[in-house]
Design an enzyme around this catalytic site. Structure first.
Site, PDB file in Angstrom:
ATOM      1  N   SER A  45     -10.512  -0.046   6.638  1.00 19.12           N
ATOM      2  CA  SER A  45      -9.826   0.063   5.347  1.00 19.12           C
ATOM      3  C   SER A  45      -9.104  -1.190   4.871  1.00 19.12           C
ATOM      4  O   SER A  45      -8.629  -1.232   3.743  1.00 19.12           O
ATOM      5  CB  SER A  45      -8.817   1.216   5.381  1.00 19.12           C
ATOM      6  OG  SER A  45      -9.479   2.439   5.215  1.00 19.12           O
ATOM      7  N   LYS A  48       0.854  -1.193   0.000  1.00 27.32           N
ATOM      8  CA  LYS A  48       0.000   0.000   0.000  1.00 27.32           C
ATOM      9  C   LYS A  48       0.890   1.243   0.000  1.00 27.32           C
ATOM     10  O   LYS A  48       1.908   1.284   0.710  1.00 27.32           O
ATOM     11  CB  LYS A  48      -0.900  -0.009   1.240  1.00 27.32           C
ATOM     12  CG  LYS A  48      -1.969   1.095   1.237  1.00 27.32           C
ATOM     13  CD  LYS A  48      -2.904   0.999   2.453  1.00 27.32           C
ATOM     14  CE  LYS A  48      -4.027   2.027   2.391  1.00 27.32           C
ATOM     15  NZ  LYS A  48      -4.947   1.933   3.531  1.00 27.32           N
ATOM     16  N   SER A 104      -9.968   1.947   2.306  1.00 29.46           N
ATOM     17  CA  SER A 104      -9.010   2.637   1.478  1.00 29.46           C
ATOM     18  C   SER A 104      -7.945   1.769   0.838  1.00 29.46           C
ATOM     19  O   SER A 104      -7.316   2.192  -0.124  1.00 29.46           O
ATOM     20  CB  SER A 104      -8.307   3.691   2.329  1.00 29.46           C
ATOM     21  OG  SER A 104      -7.490   3.085   3.315  1.00 29.46           O
TER      22      SER A 104
END
Lengths: 500, 95, 491
Positions: A191, A88, A167
């Protein structure tokens, strides 16, 4: 009948192995780390339209793969040697651009490596690239990224592009779509779990304090936790083992032992008390979600667990609490993005103008909204009514769980109130969007570990997840329970389509 | 509670975010929707409940007083948009 | 005596109300929340870690010594130590504040209420209450003189540990303010928690000043930032008092504002960058758990506390019967006290007369010489042992006080001890009555007229004869013997 749009081809079944399978294949020299990495790099190129990665790092990946092969050849493979991962873009990676999906950090090259990514690299993983996400991890649909939306590899019958969730949507799309074996996410209000649920994957938010936050771009410091997104529960346990651990550079990092989580996988749930919180039965909750929840209860009782009805009375207030505390912390955490030391600078005649121009152009709409809300709830005259009140309610939410764990070992709920929605169906009211996190946020407020396991399908044939919430630092109870659900749901083989 | 436009401008200035005139009203509406949502907290009886800032918090770890960092001026400056004499450069600040 | 505290305006007396916020840099190798060095005067941005530069994802970890020194200082100002304290973020944008917030302590500081006693010139003592002491980070430095339109930012200071010590508005004059800061400085220096160097900025003072008619409620205060010497502190307060009184007597009103002291002009002016009222939005720093101290650990620090200036002063007064004035000067600086005590130890006789004599030489001649040559006790050419040796020579009657001044100058110049210089230059006092008597006779013979005048009642001439004898012996004659013999001869 699969809705997974990325059709695995027979020539390339490498990209659908689980982490454990890939690791075994490498060890047995069925294929090399370079071959495995190349397979993923090819797949990434083929599926670039999903926009899962902000930055692909093929050269570094292949370089790393060669080193892994050298180690494997000498029989010195480390626990995750040769495993290609999606990282990420919230984890700072030394010498590799890290943006948090924000214009304001575009071009930022950290001169340091986050503890979590460092732990993974030191265990032998290969980073394929930095995955797309909601800007500064603020969002539940991966539609706030400066670098564009991520498209889920799953398709609905109407063919519309779907959100992978957010997210950590880039990582979820990458792992589901065969663009990485597994990946990292961060979870502040859901997320990791929500995109995992939307993408048919296992997503784990560890106990707050389990994984170091050092070197991870902060959103809301008292809630942020890094965790893995994987194809099955075993992979989740293997990843967490490496990602977790005390870090003297993070004052909130817990001084607790990191057990060999994989050992808990086959313990089963016989005699385990599973709490079913009545407050998670939301008004107007879709039938497919309720059916899935019932199915989950049945699978667990069939395996010998006992269901216990419990009450977590402050559940309803978790989300409003979260939307005070997270923006408040974010408004302060994001003050450092000012155009002076790194990232975007938009000039101004005075320093204040420079700040205002840079931050107005550098931050997206949702980030600005949250900074403004956070600034407001901390400002003179409103602190007590909002911030302090929310901190008190946070304690009540935490106490609800403490009471519940006097009676039960683990709690079972759905992960999301619905399946993935189409990107063009995104709500215009920010509050409606926030409701996506209603079932995941309480675990963040209470700092508890929680996992989402793919368990079934919506009426539109899209993946749905069940969430398990455990007591602090008891990820083991999540893994053993999740394994039972995973086995019963037979989701894993389904996800892998007709490869096997 | 709800925000008027002056308050929105004031907060935006505190947060150093420029809001052009045409953005003020939509921002006001969004913020008020969020505040309205947050206002649900008023329903909760918190009486003598003590606030908490975090969870699972360990005892404050303390480091020894040793110089273990610094002396990396290039690493510190390498991402900066404007540098002179090994310092960050900003428009003149008047004290 | 209360007049002392009033400022005389055209409409009658005004009372000054002053509160001080002293920022004292904690003596530590590394910063409060990072491992970067704190040394003064390094090249720009060489003492900066990623934490200090507020790079994304960086986290603070506290320096144990800073906590310990805050506690030690708290004990030194007779304050309560809070076993649980919280670090908060104070949010504001500024060029030299990279993270956009300063880590400080707002509601729950590490040290609570305390006090210290100050001595004033008229010999009175006043107790000034202290509200709190908390730990916080220093900011970086903006340099404005390198470029016409730009400021340059050096983060070397950024994150250095400061103790902010806040007084109650108990101070009533610039003299008291100066005495308070001097006292505080002597305490932190004695404790070794802050070096107190105001010229290097390791001690800075923010002054809150307001004026009011005696007995009425508090007036609006102005805050004067970053005053960096005790002289300027007094100047700033006096100027500000005059300004506010003039303003009020003119029918105007004092604005609550932040002002800067201009040391060149001796005036204060509003700080332009602080026009807008700040809203610091304090909240607990989620990166730092509460700081919980163990009571036994605090007691351990208490046990290792050195003797503080007040206690030392009382002891010097009791043990050596030193006057309060001398004792205060000696204990005001740790170095002075250490020098004095080492010298006392080296004295052959430690009776109160000898010790008082030593104090006189230290406070008078030695301080005078240090000032003249811009030296400190550290660089002083006369050691403690040598100064004690000089006093020994006087006490033992080897030299007179007058010759001692000469010996002192030679000691200063050569770094030699008194005894060898006396030997070398034949400065030994002559006490042999026979030798002095012949000189006395000679002087009286040479001045028959004066002898006559003296005998007819002009007593003052006695001094003339003493002077002549001393001159003839190059000052070496024992003044006691000279006096005795002259009295005998002149009847």
């Amino acid at each position: 009948m699969t809705n997974l749009a990325v059709k695995p081809s027979l020539k390339n079944d490498l990209i659908h192995l689980t982490l454990a399978e890939a690791r075994r294949g490498l060890e047995k020299k069925n294929f090399s780390a370079v071959e495995l990495t190349k397979a993923y790099l090819d797949s990434m190129e083929e599926h670039r339209h999903l926009n899962a990665y902000i930055l692909e790092t093929p050269e570094q990946a292949l370089e790393g793969a060669k080193e892994c092969d050298a180690r494997l050849a000498k029989g010195e493979g480390r626990s995750l040697e040769g495993i290609p991962l999606a990282m990420k873009d919230l984890f700072c990676t030394k010498g590799i651009q890290t943006t948090a999906a924000s214009h304001i950090l575009e071009g930022f090259i950290p001169p340091y490596e986050s503890t979590v990514s460092d732990n993974l690299t030191k265990a032998g993983t290969i980073t394929l690239g930095k995955t797309n996400m909601d800007e500064f991890a603020m969002g539940s649909a991966n539609i706030t990224s400066y670098f564009g939306n991520v498209i889920s590899p799953w398709k609905r019958a109407d063919g519309k592009d779907l959100t992978p969730g957010g997210s950590s949507g880039g990582t979820a799309a990458a792992v589901a779509g065969g663009l990485a074996v597994a990946g990292t996410g961060t979870d502040t209000g859901g997320s990791i779990r929500q995109p995992a649920a939307f993408s048919g994957l296992v997503g784990l938010k560890p106990t707050y304090g389990r994984c170091s936050r050092w070197g991870t771009v902060a959103f809301a410091s008292s809630l942020d936790q890094a965790g893995p997104i994987t194809r099955d529960v075993r992979d989740s346990a293997l990843m967490l083992k490496v990602m977790a651990g005390h870090d003297s550079k993070d004052a909130t990092s817990a001084h607790v032992e990191v057990p060999d989580f994989a050992k808990a996988l086959e313990l089963g749930v016989k005699g385990l008390k599973v709490g079913i919180p009545k407050e998670y039965h939301l008004e107007g909750m879709p039938e497919d979600i309720l059916n899935l929840w019932d199915q989950g209860k049945k699978w667990l009782t069939d395996a010998g667990a006992e269901l216990v009805d419990i009450s977590l009375p402050h559940t309803k207030y978790s989300l409003p609490t979260y939307y005070v505390l997270a923006p408040a912390e974010a408004s302060s955490n994001l003050a450092r993005y000012d155009g002076v030391r790194y990232g975007l600078r938009v000039p101004g005649r005075t320093l204040d103008e420079l700040y205002e121009n840079t931050r107005s152009e550098g931050f997206g709409e949702e980030v600005q909204r949250r900074i403004l809300i956070g600034t407001y709830v901390l400002s003179a005259g409103y602190y007590d009514a909002y911030y302090l009140k929310a901190q008190k309610v946070r304690r009540l939410v935490t106490q609800d769980f403490e009471l519940a764990y006097q009676k039960v070992d683990v709690i079972l709920t759905p992960t999301t109130p619905s399946a993935a929605f189409a990107l063009d169906e995104k709500p215009t009211d920010p509050v409606v969007m926030y409701l996506n996190d209603v079932l995941t946020v309480p675990a963040n407020l209470a700092g508890l570990p929680a996992i989402s396991v793919p368990a079934g399908f919506s009426k539109d044939n899209l993946p749905l997840g069940l969430q398990l919430i455990g007591p602090a630092f008891d990820e083991n109870v999540l893994f053993r329970t999740a394994r039972v659900l995973e086995d019963a749901a037979q989701f894993k083989s389904f996800l892998r389509g007709h490869v096997s | 509670m709800s925000l008027d436009q002056d308050t929105v401008k004031q907060i935006a200035h505190l947060a150093r975010i420029k809001l052009s005139e045409d953005r003020i009203k939509p921002m006001q509406e969004d913020l008020n929707r969020i505040l309205h949502f947050i206002d649900q907290l008023n329903e909760v009886e918190t009486g003598s409940t003590e606030a908490i800032a975090g969870v699972n918090t360990p005892a404050m770890p303390m480091r020894d007083d040793r110089v273990t960092d610094g002396d990396k001026v290039q690493d510190i400056l390498q991402n900066a948009p404007e540098v002179a004499c090994n310092m960050f450069v900003v428009p003149k600040v008047v004290e | 005596m209360t007049n002392h505290y009033f400022y005389e305006g055209t409409t009658g007396p005004w009372e000054l109300v002053i509160g001080l916020e002293v920022h004292a840099q904690v003596i530590s190798q590394s910063k409060l929340f990072s491992g970067a060095a704190t040394a003064f005067g390094a090249e720009p941005n060489t003492q900066v870690s990623f934490v200090d530069a507020a790079m994304p994802g960086m986290l603070p970890v506290i320096n144990k010594i800073c906590v310990e020194e805050a506690v030690r200082t708290g004990l030194g100002i007779n304050a309560e130590i809070n076993l649980v304290s919280i670090f908060d973020r104070k949010n504001y944008f500024y060029a030299d504040l990279p993270s956009g917030y300063q880590i400080s302590q707002n509601d729950r500081p590490i040290v609570g209420k305390g006090h210290l006693d100050i001595e004033l010139e008229d010999g009175t003592t006043r107790r000034i209450c202290i509200t709190r002491l908390h730990l916080e980070q220093d900011a970086g430095k903006s340099i404005h003189d390198q470029h016409p339109e730009k400021s340059y930012i050096d983060l070397n200071r950024c994150g250095v540990a400061l103790m902010e010590i806040v007084s109650e508005p108990d101070i009533r004059s610039s003299e008291e303010a100066a005495a308070y800061v001097r006292k505080l400085r002597s305490i932190v220096r004695c404790l070794g928690t802050c070096d107190g160097n105001m010229d290097q900025g390791s001690m800075r003072v923010d002054v809150n000043v307001s004026v009011r008619k005696p007995g009425s409620s508090l007036g609006t205060r102005a805050e004067i930032k970053n005053v960096n010497s005790i002289k300027f502190l007094a100047q700033a307060i006096d100027y500000e008092a005059e300004r506010q009184v003039a303003l009020l007597e003119d029918g105007g009103e004092v604005l609550q504002e932040t002002r800067l002291f201009d040391s060149a002009k001796g005036t204060t002016r509003p700080m332009r960058s602080k026009e807008h009222a700040h809203d610091y939005r304090y909240f607990p720093d989620p990166d730092l758990p509460p700081l919980v101290l163990d009571a036994a650990w605090v007691e351990g620090i208490r046990k290792t506390m050195p003797e503080l200036p007040d206690a030392k002063k009382a002891r010097l007064m009791k043990d050596y019967e030193l006057p309060a004035y001398d004792a205060s000067i000696i204990v005001a600086e740790t170095e002075t006290a250490a020098y004095f005590e080492a010298a006392v130890k080296a004295l052959k006789s430690r009776d109160s007369k000898a010790v008082k004599l030593l104090a006189n030489w230290l406070i008078g001649d030695l301080f005078g010489a240090l000032n003249r040559e811009d030296k400190t006790l550290d660089t002083c050419p006369i050691s403690e042992i040598h100064l004690a040796g000089l006093v020994d020579q006087i006490v033992e009657g080897v030299i007179s006080g007058k010759i001692a001044k000469d010996v002192f100058v030679r000691m200063w110049e050569t770094g030699k001890d008194a005894a060898s210089l006396i030997e070398e230059h034949g400065l030994k006092q002559v006490s042999d009555e026979g030798a002095i008597l012949s000189i006395v006779d000679k002087i009286l013979d040479e001045n028959p007229k004066m002898v006559e005048e003296y005998k007819s009642g002009k007593d003052k001439l006695f001094g003339f004869f003493v002077g002549q004898v001393m001159k003839a012996t190059e000052g070496k004659a024992s003044p006691e013997v000279v006096n005795k013999l002259l009295k005998e001869k002149l009847g």
